[in-house]
Design a protein around this motif. Structure first.
Motif, short mmCIF file in Angstrom:
data_model
loop_
_atom_site.label_atom_id
_atom_site.label_comp_id
_atom_site.label_asym_id
_atom_site.label_seq_id
_atom_site.Cartn_x
_atom_site.Cartn_y
_atom_site.Cartn_z
N UNK B 151 0.81 -1.22 0.00
CA UNK B 151 0.00 0.00 0.00
C UNK B 151 0.85 1.27 0.00
N UNK B 152 1.91 1.27 0.80
CA UNK B 152 2.72 2.49 0.93
C UNK B 152 4.20 2.14 0.92
N UNK B 153 4.69 1.71 -0.24
CA UNK B 153 6.07 1.18 -0.30
C UNK B 153 7.12 2.19 0.17
N UNK B 187 6.85 5.14 11.78
CA UNK B 187 7.57 5.13 10.50
C UNK B 187 6.78 5.85 9.41
N UNK B 188 5.63 6.40 9.78
CA UNK B 188 4.85 7.19 8.82
C UNK B 188 3.76 6.44 8.09
N UNK B 189 3.52 5.20 8.46
CA UNK B 189 2.47 4.42 7.79
C UNK B 189 1.11 4.96 8.21
N UNK B 195 -4.52 -0.50 10.18
CA UNK B 195 -5.73 -1.19 10.60
C UNK B 195 -5.86 -2.57 9.95
N UNK B 196 -5.17 -2.79 8.83
CA UNK B 196 -5.29 -4.09 8.15
C UNK B 196 -4.34 -5.14 8.71
N UNK B 197 -3.38 -4.73 9.51
CA UNK B 197 -2.38 -5.69 10.01
C UNK B 197 -3.04 -6.88 10.69
#
Lengths: 207, 255
Positions: B151-153, B187-189, B195-197
């Motif tokens: 999602x946010x590489x 880390x900026x995620x 929430x999907x973790x």
């Protein structure tokens, strides 16, 4: 059938069986201690030997050998095996050669080896539940220490070397005649195997 | 028992024949118990052997299934950096592995610089073989990293570094889901991704990634490859933990 079982049980009580079994187990234990001692020296000499988490050695990460538990007395535990097992080997070989040790000697051997057994299981417990790593040679030490202990206890009960009360002694002897000891050992080993397989399962065969 | 005291007779009760009879009965009883015990031992031993065989068979059957038909190792990579970078740096790691942490912390600045200036791209290969015995940390951490990578590489490197900065004791159960989420936030995620973790959507992916690495011959972590060649060779693993050594090797490979 009954005759065969009879003969097996009589053989089980003989010097030849007990001391051969003691000799075999103590040799196993000595080999395992030796390998672990060599490893411990290699670890001490070369930090590289520890730098990686090896998949096939189940989680070990080379860290079992460098934990405080592995050096409880200030030196690698395996050295204790190098010290103690040759004594057992000597007892076994001499007894196979019909040497009869004094009662106090066998009693002392029993006490010292019992302490060793407790230590071996403490380490097993630590590596299972605290270090979360098992090493194959350490497992062999646990197994062989158990076997040596049972053979020593067997002979000491048989020969009444433990200064037990007559009643307790005759009760234990009856138990030996009926093979209760063999049942207990089998159950115990099955329990250990089950514990290791359930806890580590696939990881043990390289998943 | 109670009559013992009152009878001075040394041979009570009854005759010698009766005593022999009693002895024989006692022996017969012992023998019966002995036979039962003998067969119990055989039964227990047999059960134990069968149990171990079943456990081996079951686990060896589930493993190939998890590999999803033997997908190539290349499919299970977390790629970071510019695609046209001359050097590809492959890092096989398990977030529980203490030496993976040592490696990352030693080379962090160099890794970031190399990715930044296009000298090298990094392919992380996530493994979870250190899980077991109820411990799931390696899988949970890797699952989170996969989620971030998809999602946010742009946050992968920072999250990777954060996981190693707070690396848990190898002996314990690892960080909790909440703690992993907190590191990701640091880390900026974004919260949407975090929430999907907990859904563990990438658990299979991580399992397959682990199997693929194993099938590709990786037997320990960290394993580092520079353009496909294991570095440093000859078991001289200490170079991994020597500041600057990796950077020099990459520079050499990029010439």
């Amino acid at each position: 059938m009954n005759d065969l079982v009879d003969r097996i049980h009589r053989f089980r009580q003989s010097d030849r069986w007990i001391f051969s079994y003691m000799l075999f187990s103590s040799l196993l234990s000595l080999v395992a201690s030796f390998v672990l001692s060599v490893d411990a020296i290699a670890l001490a000499q070369n930090a590289d030997a520890a730098l990686g988490c090896n998949i096939n050695e189940v989680i070990s990460c080379g860290k079992v050998g460098v934990t405080w538990q592995a050096n409880l007395l200030g030196f690698p535990n395996a050295f204790l095996g190098l010290i103690a097992e040759p004594v057992v080997i000597t007892i076994a070989v001499a007894s196979l050669g019909k040497v009869k040790f004094p009662r106090w000697f066998m009693f002392a051997a029993q006490i010292v080896y019992t302490i060793g057994l407790v230590f071996a299981y403490w380490l097993f417990y630590q590596s299972m539940f605290h270090i979360n790593a098992l090493c194959p040679w350490c497992l062999l030490v646990t197994l062989s220490t158990t076997l040596v202990f049972t053979s020593l206890t067997h002979v000491n009960i048989r020969d009444n070397n433990l200064y037990l009360s007559p009643r307790l002694h005759s009760g234990l002897q009856a138990a030996l005649r009926m093979g209760v000891d063999a049942l207990v050992i089998t159950l115990w080993l099955a329990f250990l195997v089950a514990a290791v397989v359930l806890k580590y399962g696939p990881a043990l065969w390289g998943g | 028992m109670s009559s013992k005291k009152n009878q001075p007779n040394p041979n009570p009760p009854g005759t010698r024949r009766e005593q022999l009879q009693q002895q024989r009965e006692q022996q017969a009883k012992e023998r019966r118990v002995r036979n039962i015990i003998t067969f119990s031992i055989l039964g227990v031993a047999l059960l134990a052997i069968v149990g171990v065989i079943v456990a081996v068979v079951v686990s060896s059957r589930t493993l190939p299934e998890a590999s999803g038909g033997g997908a190539a190792t290349g499919d299970y990579t977390i790629a970071v950096g510019q695609g046209d970078a001359p050097v590809t740096l492959s890092i096989f790691q398990d977030y529980m592995c203490p030496y993976c942490g040592d490696f990352e912390r030693t080379n962090r600045d160099d890794l970031e610089a190399m990715v930044e200036d296009g000298t090298a791209k990094i392919e992380f290969h996530l493994m979870n073989f250190l899980d077991g015995g109820g411990r799931t940390y390696s899988t949970r951490a890797a699952n989170a990293v996969v989620a971030v990578a998809k999602a946010e590489p742009e946050h992968v490197m920072a999250f990777n570094a954060a996981l190693y900065d707070s690396q848990p004791e190898e002996a314990g159960m690892g960080l909790s889901d909440a703690e992993i989420a907190e590191l990701a936030r640091g880390a900026g995620v974004s919260n949407d991704v975090i929430a999907t973790f907990a859904q563990m959507q990438h658990q299979d992916w991580v399992n397959r990634s682990n199997t693929a690495a194993y099938e590709a011959g990786v037997r320990s972590t960290p394993t580092v490859k520079i353009n496909g060649t294991i570095w440093p060779g000859d078991g001289q693993t200490s170079a991994m933990f020597t500041p600057g050594a990796l950077k020099a090797a990459v520079a050499e490979a990029g010439k």
